[in-house]
Each structure stands twice: as C-alpha cells, then as structure tokens.
Design a protein around this motif. Structure first.
Motif, mmCIF file in Angstrom:
data_model
loop_
_atom_site.group_PDB
_atom_site.id
_atom_site.type_symbol
_atom_site.label_atom_id
_atom_site.label_comp_id
_atom_site.label_asym_id
_atom_site.label_seq_id
_atom_site.Cartn_x
_atom_site.Cartn_y
_atom_site.Cartn_z
ATOM 1 N N VAL A 133 36.269 17.791 -19.303
ATOM 2 C CA VAL A 133 34.903 17.264 -19.276
ATOM 3 C C VAL A 133 34.924 15.750 -19.105
ATOM 4 C CG1 VAL A 133 32.778 16.972 -20.599
ATOM 5 C CG2 VAL A 133 33.966 19.174 -20.632
ATOM 6 N N ARG A 134 35.856 15.069 -19.793
ATOM 7 C CA ARG A 134 35.946 13.611 -19.659
ATOM 8 C C ARG A 134 36.301 13.207 -18.229
ATOM 9 N NH1 ARG A 134 38.196 13.870 -24.924
ATOM 10 N NH2 ARG A 134 40.316 14.009 -24.056
ATOM 11 N N VAL A 135 37.224 13.930 -17.631
ATOM 12 C CA VAL A 135 37.596 13.636 -16.241
ATOM 13 C C VAL A 135 36.392 13.805 -15.327
ATOM 14 C CG1 VAL A 135 38.964 14.434 -14.279
ATOM 15 C CG2 VAL A 135 40.027 14.196 -16.527
ATOM 16 N N ALA A 136 35.641 14.896 -15.517
ATOM 17 C CA ALA A 136 34.462 15.144 -14.682
ATOM 18 C C ALA A 136 33.433 14.031 -14.841
ATOM 19 C CB ALA A 136 33.846 16.497 -15.035
ATOM 20 N N ARG A 137 33.242 13.547 -16.064
ATOM 21 C CA ARG A 137 32.264 12.478 -16.301
ATOM 22 C C ARG A 137 32.702 11.166 -15.667
ATOM 23 N NH1 ARG A 137 30.817 14.333 -22.485
ATOM 24 N NH2 ARG A 137 28.831 15.346 -21.981
ATOM 25 N N ILE A 138 33.978 10.850 -15.757
ATOM 26 C CA ILE A 138 34.482 9.628 -15.122
ATOM 27 C C ILE A 138 34.267 9.694 -13.618
ATOM 28 C CG2 ILE A 138 36.575 8.321 -14.595
ATOM 29 C CD1 ILE A 138 37.562 9.074 -17.428
ATOM 30 N N LEU A 139 34.500 10.861 -13.053
ATOM 31 C CA LEU A 139 34.341 10.999 -11.611
ATOM 32 C C LEU A 139 32.873 10.930 -11.195
ATOM 33 C CD1 LEU A 139 37.105 13.615 -10.913
ATOM 34 C CD2 LEU A 139 36.917 11.366 -9.884
ATOM 35 N N SER A 159 10.918 12.628 -10.085
ATOM 36 C CA SER A 159 11.379 13.980 -10.394
ATOM 37 C C SER A 159 12.162 14.559 -9.239
ATOM 38 C CB SER A 159 10.175 14.892 -10.687
ATOM 39 O OG SER A 159 9.517 14.516 -11.856
ATOM 40 N N ALA A 160 11.598 14.437 -8.037
ATOM 41 C CA ALA A 160 12.266 14.980 -6.854
ATOM 42 C C ALA A 160 13.622 14.334 -6.649
ATOM 43 C CB ALA A 160 11.389 14.766 -5.626
ATOM 44 N N ILE A 161 13.686 13.043 -6.882
ATOM 45 C CA ILE A 161 14.932 12.316 -6.631
ATOM 46 C C ILE A 161 15.977 12.608 -7.698
ATOM 47 C CG2 ILE A 161 15.934 10.010 -6.474
ATOM 48 C CD1 ILE A 161 13.137 9.140 -5.335
ATOM 49 N N LEU A 162 15.575 12.516 -8.984
ATOM 50 C CA LEU A 162 16.533 12.744 -10.061
ATOM 51 C C LEU A 162 17.096 14.156 -10.040
ATOM 52 C CD1 LEU A 162 14.930 10.926 -13.145
ATOM 53 C CD2 LEU A 162 16.856 10.184 -11.754
ATOM 54 N N SER A 163 16.243 15.138 -9.739
ATOM 55 C CA SER A 163 16.700 16.525 -9.756
ATOM 56 C C SER A 163 17.711 16.807 -8.659
ATOM 57 C CB SER A 163 15.504 17.479 -9.616
ATOM 58 O OG SER A 163 14.861 17.299 -8.365
ATOM 59 N N THR A 164 17.754 15.958 -7.656
ATOM 60 C CA THR A 164 18.718 16.139 -6.568
ATOM 61 C C THR A 164 19.946 15.273 -6.758
ATOM 62 O OG1 THR A 164 16.920 16.656 -5.038
ATOM 63 C CG2 THR A 164 19.016 16.017 -4.071
ATOM 64 N N VAL A 165 19.758 14.034 -7.153
ATOM 65 C CA VAL A 165 20.903 13.125 -7.213
ATOM 66 C C VAL A 165 21.881 13.535 -8.303
ATOM 67 C CG1 VAL A 165 19.861 11.425 -8.789
ATOM 68 C CG2 VAL A 165 21.588 10.713 -7.121
ATOM 69 N N ASP A 166 21.397 14.015 -9.450
ATOM 70 C CA ASP A 166 22.347 14.427 -10.485
ATOM 71 C C ASP A 166 23.146 15.641 -10.030
ATOM 72 O OD1 ASP A 166 20.351 16.324 -10.700
ATOM 73 O OD2 ASP A 166 19.728 15.749 -12.706
ATOM 74 N N SER A 167 22.497 16.539 -9.287
ATOM 75 C CA SER A 167 23.213 17.701 -8.765
ATOM 76 C C SER A 167 24.279 17.294 -7.757
ATOM 77 C CB SER A 167 22.223 18.671 -8.104
ATOM 78 O OG SER A 167 21.267 19.121 -9.027
ATOM 79 N N ALA A 168 23.961 16.323 -6.909
ATOM 80 C CA ALA A 168 24.912 15.884 -5.890
ATOM 81 C C ALA A 168 26.120 15.188 -6.517
ATOM 82 C CB ALA A 168 24.220 14.950 -4.902
ATOM 83 N N LEU A 169 25.877 14.298 -7.478
ATOM 84 C CA LEU A 169 26.990 13.621 -8.136
ATOM 85 C C LEU A 169 27.840 14.601 -8.936
ATOM 86 C CD1 LEU A 169 25.315 10.311 -9.381
ATOM 87 C CD2 LEU A 169 26.807 10.635 -7.402
ATOM 88 N N LEU A 170 27.176 15.550 -9.592
ATOM 89 C CA LEU A 170 27.907 16.557 -10.360
ATOM 90 C C LEU A 170 28.737 17.450 -9.443
ATOM 91 C CD1 LEU A 170 28.221 17.469 -13.308
ATOM 92 C CD2 LEU A 170 26.407 19.146 -12.888
ATOM 93 N N ALA A 171 28.202 17.757 -8.256
ATOM 94 C CA ALA A 171 28.934 18.593 -7.302
ATOM 95 C C ALA A 171 30.204 17.899 -6.830
ATOM 96 C CB ALA A 171 28.039 18.920 -6.112
ATOM 97 N N ALA A 172 30.088 16.634 -6.452
ATOM 98 C CA ALA A 172 31.266 15.889 -5.997
ATOM 99 C C ALA A 172 32.294 15.766 -7.112
ATOM 100 C CB ALA A 172 30.844 14.507 -5.507
ATOM 101 N N SER A 173 31.816 15.481 -8.323
ATOM 102 C CA SER A 173 32.711 15.361 -9.464
ATOM 103 C C SER A 173 33.421 16.682 -9.749
ATOM 104 C CB SER A 173 31.913 14.932 -10.707
ATOM 105 O OG SER A 173 32.688 15.049 -11.876
#
Length: 475
Positions: free
Chosen positions: A353-359, A318-332
């Motif tokens: 949205v497609r561009v953001a997901r690819i990134l 939980s601790a890891i997933l809640s952070t890693v998705d935020s970090a990848l989404l931030a960079a994207s």
C-alpha cells in the motif's frame, strides 16, 4: 469572487476528509486497489459513470462543440458511451472471472511476465496523460473563479488531487463518485435551465442554432476515414483502460460488473448530452470566446447567482476529481503491483500500500508537468486514448477469447501498434494514424501467431504451459 472560492475550497476539503476516513480501512493491496472486490450494482454503476464523466466531457466537449458544432462531440459523449457499453456486453464477465488485480495481470497469465512488463509501460502512461487532462481542466475552473493565472491554478489543482488520491484508495474513490455524480447532475441541469431561459426558452434556443452545426459527422465534405478514426480512438482506445477494468474487477460478481458498465454507459450518455447542448447554445449567446474550454464556467458566472454558481462549480470539480483520482490510482496500480512488488518479492501488505501511495505522488507530479505544457484538454484525452492502445486492444482480444498466438506475437504486436501510431501521428502526420496502427497490430499478431504455430508443430517452441499453447483455434 471570494465567496465562490470559499465554497469550492469547502467542497474540496469534504472530498479530502472522505479520502482520509476510508484510508483507515485499508489493510491490504486488495483493499486499496480494488475496494475489497465488494462493489454492488448501484455503487459500481455510479462509479463507472462518474469516473468517465470527467474534464473532457464538461470542459473539453463543451468547448469542442462551441468551436466545431455537434461533430465536436464524436469522441465525447457518443464514442465513450459505446466504449462503456461494449465493455459490459463483451469483456466484463471474462475479465472478472480471471481473478485479476490489474489488466496487466492478464498479460502474465496468458503470455509471460516480460509481456506483462511491456504492457505496463504502454498502459500506465495513458492513465497519467488522462490525469493531466483532468488537472488542466481543474486549473481552468480555479482560474475562472479565482482570477489566478492558469499555471498557478494548475499547480494548486495538482497538489489537491495528489493528496486526495494518495489517502483513499478505490473505496474512497467509489464513495466520493456517488456524491460527485449527484452533484454533477444537479449542477449541469441548473446551468442548462438558466441558459435556456437566457436564450428565450427551448424552442427559441433550438431555432437559433445554425443547421450546419447540428451534423454529428462533420458534414458531407468530411472524409469517411477520418470519421472512422474519430470513433475508433475512444472505443478501441479506452474500452480496456485500467480505470474501467478496475471497476469491473472490484465488482462483487460478473453480473454486477456487466450491468455496471452498461447502466453506467447509458447514464453517461444522458448526462453527457447536457454540456454538448450547452456548447451549441453558448456559441450563439457568447460568440467569439477566446478560450472555448471556458464556455461552461463563463455561462455559469453570467447566469447563476452566487449560491447556484457554487453548486455548479462543485459539479465541475466533481467531474474532475472523480476522474483524476481514478487515473492516478490506475497508473500507480500498474507500476506498483506489476513491476515493483514482483521485483521486491518479500513485501508486506502494508508495504504494498505504501508503494502504491508513493507512486500516486510520482504520477501526479508527471501529470502536473504534462498539464502545464498541453495546449488543450481534448488533445490530452485523445493522446491518452491512442497511445499504445492499438496493440493492447488486439493482444487482449486474442488473449482473452482465443488460444492463438504466444509471447512473441504479443510482444511484436504491442511494439508495432505503438510505434506505428507515434510515427503516423507525430512524424509523418498521416490522416488516420490510429486506424493504421490497429491494422498493423492485427496483421502483426496474426502473422506472428502463424509463425509461432509453425515452430510449435516443428518442435522448436519450448513453451509447454497449457495457457501459452499455440494453435489455430480462434473460438
């Protein structure tokens, strides 16, 4: 331990299903990156807490405290608690009222499009490095419970988190944060209870801790400049991170944004003290551990039955997933919204949205490579907090609260701050590279701001936009 592994797989699949479910509600870039700017105080606070409570707190901080005593917890949780509360008290309301989509938008509003692009190239790598830290920690957990080699476990971890993040966007992130936050608190409390029981109770466990390991500032021999450096990195280096700014911008009002950061920070401190305490106790219970960052999984395997261990492993994940998705989404978000979309110009909401997901996928691959080659989770987190952030901090403070300085000041400050830290940390190895980079960034901005003001007074400055006007008003 196949039963535990099956339990972890089921937990991960649940998170993936939540992401897929909320992906159906995403119709615009605003939905994907900012959850429609609809977060209330409860969800926003839980999301701030869960996003920040990642691998560096559970895995990294416990391992660092195991090695160095309480001084190993300077960055986490104490430094990051100050970071979150500072965001709520000083920056949140002002950022929310700017109607931004990403932090980089501020650089275009206040300075210029070129400064925005430069800021993205400094901010986005920090999010990727932070994601790499979480992926490495995820690999450590999978390795501990499955017996896989750490490299293979990291590969599996990277694949899972990239798929999970690509689908859901920020709203799925926030909803899973709430689930993950509760699981995290329950799992850590369970482990703490059994570790205390193994140590003979609270009083006996405390009595066994060596007094010198209870010094938060590393003892009298530790240089004061090094202490300030340790505190400056998490505070100045992370208070304006895109992950945190996204929660502020996604809140439904400035007051909600302010309260979410303060309440999330206080909850972070309360829960963050649990792995710190376990790290202190673990040094007595399991001396000589070859991999200090596996102290929490090791104690859990030793003292919890299968069901409770699944609960605990779910808490770590939980601790890891809640952070890693935020970090990848931030960079994207930074690269897609501030670099690619402006370059394309004519693109639909679904295309954005497609561009953001690819990134997200691209950033995930880069984070995977970094995770494979990193020595420690804590090193990655420190690198993420310090890289380029000195210049970002100085430029945002001046840009948000004053009208002093223009595009030239911002450009020189961003480059000076980053280059000073890289040279000081990686080339000549000075004792406090981050403090030096902050000082160089501050001096650079002030000197260039005065230079720009002189040019403006002499009629040599052709920037006429009111937001970019330059004067000596520091209010």
């Amino acid at each position: 331990m196949p039963t535990v592994l099956y339990g972890i797989i089921a937990y991960i699949l649940l998170q993936l299903l939540i992401g897929v479910y909320f992906s159906r509600r995403i119709v615009s870039e605003n939905d994907y990156l900012l959850a429609g700017r609809s977060l209330g105080p409860g969800m926003a606070s839980l999301s701030v807490f869960a996003t920040w409570f990642g691998a560096e707190t559970c895995i990294g901080a416990a391992g660092s405290v195991y090695e160095s005593g309480l001084s190993g917890a300077t960055i986490d949780p104490f430094g990051y608690t100050v970071c979150l509360v500072l965001m709520g008290m000083v920056f949140a309301v002002h950022l929310w009222r700017r109607n931004l989509t990403t932090l980089a938008d501020l650089f275009e509003q206040r300075y210029s499009a070129r400064i925005q692009s430069l800021a993205v190239w400094l901010i986005a790598p920090t999010s990727v490095m932070w994601a790499a830290a979480q992926i490495r920690a995820f690999g450590q957990v999978l390795s501990a419970v499955s017996g896989f080699e750490v490299e293979w476990a990291i590969a599996v971890a990277a694949l899972v988190v990239v798929i999970y993040t690509m689908y859901g966007g920020l709203m799925a992130d926030v909803v899973t944060d709430a689930v993950q936050g509760v699981a995290l608190i329950i799992g850590l409390l369970l482990l703490l209870f059994f570790v205390l029981e193994a140590g003979g109770g609270f009083d006996a466990s405390i009595a066994r801790i060596q007094p010198e390991r209870l010094s938060l500032f590393g003892g009298e021999d530790s240089a004061w400049i090094a202490k300030i450096e340790q505190w400056a990195i998490p505070i100045c280096g992370s208070v304006l991170s895109q992950e945190l700014v996204a929660r502020v911008l996604a809140s439904r009002s400035p007051e909600v944004a302010r309260r979410a950061c303060i309440h999330g920070g206080l909850l972070y401190l309360a829960v963050g003290l649990i792995p710190v305490f376990i790290g202190l106790l673990g040094f007595q219970l399991v001396p000589g551990l070859s991999e200090p960052e596996q102290i929490l999984p090791h104690l859990a395997q030793k003292h919890l039955n299968t069901f409770l261990y699944i609960v605990f492993a779910g808490a770590l994940i939980s601790a890891i997933l809640s952070t890693v998705d935020s970090a990848l989404l931030a960079a994207s978000a930074l690269v897609s919204h501030n670099l690619i979309v402006p370059a394309v110009k004519t693109i639909s909401d679904q295309g954005k949205v497609r561009v953001a997901r690819i990134l997200v996928m691209v950033c995930g691959i880069i984070a995977f490579v970094l995770a494979l080659h990193a020595e420690r989770v804590y090193k990655l987190v420190e690198e993420a907090s310090a890289f380029g952030s000195a210049g970002i901090f100085i430029v945002v403070v001046f840009g948000l609260f004053t009208r002093f300085g223009g595009s030239m000041s911002a450009a020189v400050t961003l480059l000076a701050g980053m280059s000073t830290w890289i040279i000081g940390h990686h080339v000549i190895d000075i004792s406090a590279p981050y403090l030096v980079s902050l000082a160089v960034a501050l001096v650079s901005y002030v000197l260039m701001g005065l230079f720009e003001a002189r040019r403006s007074e002499a009629g040599l400055d052709d920037q006429t936009l009111p937001e970019k006007s330059i004067n000596y008003d520091f209010r």
